[in-house]
Design a protein around this motif. Structure first.
Motif, PDB file in Angstrom:
ATOM      1  N   GLU A  31      56.844  71.957  29.841  1.00 40.16           N
ATOM      2  CA  GLU A  31      56.239  73.245  29.501  1.00 40.16           C
ATOM      3  C   GLU A  31      55.667  73.237  28.085  1.00 40.16           C
ATOM      4  N   ARG A  32      56.446  72.743  27.138  1.00 34.87           N
ATOM      5  CA  ARG A  32      56.004  72.737  25.741  1.00 34.87           C
ATOM      6  C   ARG A  32      54.804  71.833  25.508  1.00 34.87           C
ATOM      7  N   SER A  33      54.715  70.756  26.289  1.00 37.51           N
ATOM      8  CA  SER A  33      53.644  69.776  26.078  1.00 37.51           C
ATOM      9  C   SER A  33      52.403  70.047  26.917  1.00 37.51           C
ATOM     10  N   GLY A  34      52.378  71.161  27.602  1.00 36.16           N
ATOM     11  CA  GLY A  34      51.212  71.483  28.412  1.00 36.16           C
ATOM     12  C   GLY A  34      51.111  70.662  29.682  1.00 36.16           C
ATOM     13  N   HIS A  89      52.909  70.398  19.013  1.00 34.69           N
ATOM     14  CA  HIS A  89      52.922  69.235  19.891  1.00 34.69           C
ATOM     15  C   HIS A  89      52.047  68.135  19.299  1.00 34.69           C
TER      16      HIS A  89
END
Length: 85
Positions: A46-49, A63
């Motif tokens: 989720e955080r890294s797309g 990121h």
């Protein structure tokens, strides 16, 4: 000093390389082993797309990307200023 987080998996040469660079720079970091998946891996994705490869590096919640991205940032001289923030 910046907050550095790195998501890794066991036996990953790219993870080892990224960790080695951070250690050479004397950076404290939080390492999350996501070898077996679970909530931390879902968090990483989720955080890294949506990126699924390891490692995934974050500096102050920004990121950075994977090992190659981290190395390229260092070669351009952009890593040290982020770490010093």
């Amino acid at each position: 000093m910046a907050k550095v987080e790195i998501y890794t998996k066991a036996f990953c040469p790219y993870c080892t390389r990224a960790l080695r660079l951070l250690e050479q720079k004397g950076v404290a970091y939080d390492e999350y082993d996501v070898t077996m998946g679970g909530p931390k891996k879902a968090e990483m994705v989720e955080r890294s797309g949506g990126r699924m490869t390891m490692p995934q590096v974050f500096i102050d919640d920004r990121h950075i990307g994977g090992c190659d991205d981290l190395m390229a940032l260092d070669r351009r001289g952009g890593l040290d200023p982020l770490l010093a923030a």
